[in-house]
Design an enzyme around this catalytic site. Structure first.
Site, PDB file in Angstrom:
ATOM      1  CG  HIS A   1      -9.757  -2.024  79.356  1.00  0.00           C
ATOM      2  ND1 HIS A   1      -9.890  -1.371  78.152  1.00  0.00           N
ATOM      3  CD2 HIS A   1     -10.996  -2.434  79.698  1.00  0.00           C
ATOM      4  CE1 HIS A   1     -11.160  -1.396  77.794  1.00  0.00           C
ATOM      5  NE2 HIS A   1     -11.860  -2.027  78.713  1.00  0.00           N
TER       6      HIS A   1
ATOM      7  CG  ASP B   1     -15.236  -5.223  70.164  1.00  0.00           C
ATOM      8  OD1 ASP B   1     -16.036  -5.910  70.825  1.00  0.00           O
ATOM      9  OD2 ASP B   1     -14.928  -4.058  70.470  1.00  0.00           O
TER      10      ASP B   1
ATOM     11  NE  ARG C   1     -22.002  -6.803  73.555  1.00  0.00           N
ATOM     12  CZ  ARG C   1     -20.893  -6.590  74.264  1.00  0.00           C
ATOM     13  NH1 ARG C   1     -19.732  -6.473  73.652  1.00  0.00           N
ATOM     14  NH2 ARG C   1     -20.945  -6.510  75.569  1.00  0.00           N
TER      15      ARG C   1
ATOM     16  CE  LYS D   1     -12.612  -3.588  72.735  1.00  0.00           C
ATOM     17  NZ  LYS D   1     -13.838  -2.862  72.963  1.00  0.00           N
TER      18      LYS D   1
ATOM     19  CB  SER E   1     -16.055  -6.921  73.794  1.00  0.00           C
ATOM     20  OG  SER E   1     -15.829  -5.567  73.555  1.00  0.00           O
TER      21      SER E   1
HETATM   22  N1  URA Z   1     -15.978  -2.329  77.060  1.00  0.00           N
HETATM   23  C1  URA Z   1     -15.692  -2.997  75.915  1.00  0.00           C
HETATM   24  O1  URA Z   1     -14.710  -2.726  75.249  1.00  0.00           O
HETATM   25  N2  URA Z   1     -16.525  -3.971  75.540  1.00  0.00           N
HETATM   26  C2  URA Z   1     -17.630  -4.311  76.237  1.00  0.00           C
HETATM   27  O2  URA Z   1     -18.333  -5.211  75.841  1.00  0.00           O
HETATM   28  C3  URA Z   1     -17.919  -3.586  77.405  1.00  0.00           C
HETATM   29  C4  URA Z   1     -17.061  -2.594  77.800  1.00  0.00           C
END
Ligand code: URA
Length: 421
Positions: free
Chosen positions: A81, A160, A167, A186, A182
């Protein structure tokens, strides 16, 4: 329990209980709590923070809002990620490179919003590339090719999706507990037990300060541990764009230049580092052994062959990448050393060319973007070409003035600040 009491509690810097956090997520998903109430709570969290325990609970609660992928019957799985940056096409290089070493890379990627690009948009710039695969097909591709990258399947962490959209428009993105929960909800839902996270730090990133990046990294590692995952975080520089191309098909082309022709530079160095940590985790090798394998496969062409196999397996036609109608050159008016390239400015310029979305339903022009023609510390003369704009429209209202030219070279550029595990 009621939401107003919970908002007031967080406003008064009190710690929320597990039950209260579960209540917020569950009732919000049933539309029994309104967007304006969640927005207010999110702002209280941005201002007053969360304890680690609250963040773990928020992660679990969001995770439980949807489906999880079970990858337990595949060996040596690893995921990666990036917290997002300008010109960040590492997944396109790292995925095939790590798969060529025998690890299985299971990756779900999202679209970009605003000036940061999304890997899935870059892949979708390849004509006929299929990013919306069913779970069975995703798993089959991982087993057969070693790498698959798709849009998240429909019902993965819906909490999310709903909260992130809010957000984004309420000034509540920049919060360490909210970012950690967040990302990790995931990643846990995606099923891999090994994860390498590239935490971007700098002017073109969500996190501007190294101390914040360190706190975020440690928190994500702890959340991972509680969920039986091994997480390694690299804290890396995002003051200047990563590599030389910004824009979807241009970034695919740069990934090919690196995989096929081994173009040197900071992007290549970062990909080798990320891949070495991924291979080390997935195949349980020492870092040095993993790096040896990664370098061997990178330079032998095995990684490039794997890239072609991956693209073909998902239907993509790599020799039909779209190209823009016009090329415009931006030339220097100054002489001296190139000491800075403003990542944020070029990210915004690429978005305005049509390469990114200003709002989430905007359509992307895959063929446009920016090619940076000079490197940090190059000596620049008046009229040297600094960048080439690939465009389908007039560019006179777009600001490309992103280059700092100085009398002295820049001597303190660092690509990787820290590795935390
Ligand atoms: N990437 C994400 O998936 N969530 C966040 O809150 C910030 C960056």
């Amino acid at each position: 329990m009621n939401i107003v009491d919970i908002i007031n509690k967080k406003k008064n810097r009190e710690e929320l209980t597990t039950e209260e956090i579960n209540y917020v997520i569950e009732e919000y998903m049933k539309d029994n709590i309104q967007d304006y109430q969640i927005s207010s709570l999110l702002m209280a969290i941005v201002l007053n923070g969360m304890t680690d325990r609250e963040t773990f609970d928020l992660t679990t609660s969001m995770l439980n809002s949807g489906d999880k992928l079970d990858l337990s019957d595949i060996d040596n799985v690893v995921d990666k990620h990036s917290t997002g940056g300008i010109g960040d096409k590492t997944t396109l290089i790292v995925g095939p490179l790590v798969a060529s070493c025998g690890a299985k890379v299971a990756k779900m990627s999202g679209p970009g919003l605003g000036y940061t690009g999304g890997t899935i948009d870059k892949l979708e710039s390849i004509p006929n590339f299929k990013s919306a695969l069913k779970e069975e097909e995703f798993i089959k591709n991982i087993k057969e090719v070693g790498f698959s990258d798709i849009r998240p399947t429909k019902n993965m962490v819906p909490a999310d999706k709903k909260i992130y959209a809010l957000r984004d428009v309420t000034g509540t993105v920049e919060s360490i507990p909210l970012i950690a929960s967040s990302i990790m909800s995931k990643k846990i839902a995606s099923g891999s037990k090994n994860l390498v996270i590239d935490v971007k730090v700098g002017k073109g990133a969500l996190i501007k300060k190294i101390e914040d990046a360190r706190t975020l990294a440690k928190l994500m590692i702890e959340i991972g541990k509680k969920n039986n995952m091994k997480v390694v975080c690299l804290l890396t520089n995002m003051d200047i764009p990563l590599g030389s191309n910004i824009g979807n098909s241009l970034e695919v082309e740069e990934a090919i230049d690196i995989l096929k022709d081994h173009k040197p530079g900071s992007l290549t160095d970062l990909c080798i580092e990320l891949s070495s940590h991924m291979v080390s985790l997935a195949l349980k090798l020492t870092y040095d052994d993993a790096k040896r394998k990664v370098l061997e496969n990178f330079y032998s062409g095995k990684a490039y062959k794997k890239f072609l196999e991956f693209v073909k397996k998902q239907g993509g036609e790599i020799d039909k990448l779209p190209e823009s109608k016009y090329l415009c050159e931006v030339k220097s008016t100054k002489e001296g050393y190139l000491t800075n390239i403003d990542a944020l400015k070029l990210g915004i310029a690429s978005m305005k060319l049509g390469g990114g979305r200003i709002s989430k339903d905007d359509k992307i022009d895959y063929s446009v973007g920016i090619e940076i023609n000079k490197n940090i510390n190059d000596y620049i003369k008046v009229n040297d070409i600094l960048l080439t704009v690939h465009t389908n429209k007039e560019i006179k209202d777009i600001d490309f003035d992103a280059f700092t030219i100085s009398k002295k070279t820049k001597d303190n550029y660092k690509l990787i600040y820290e590795i935390i595990n």
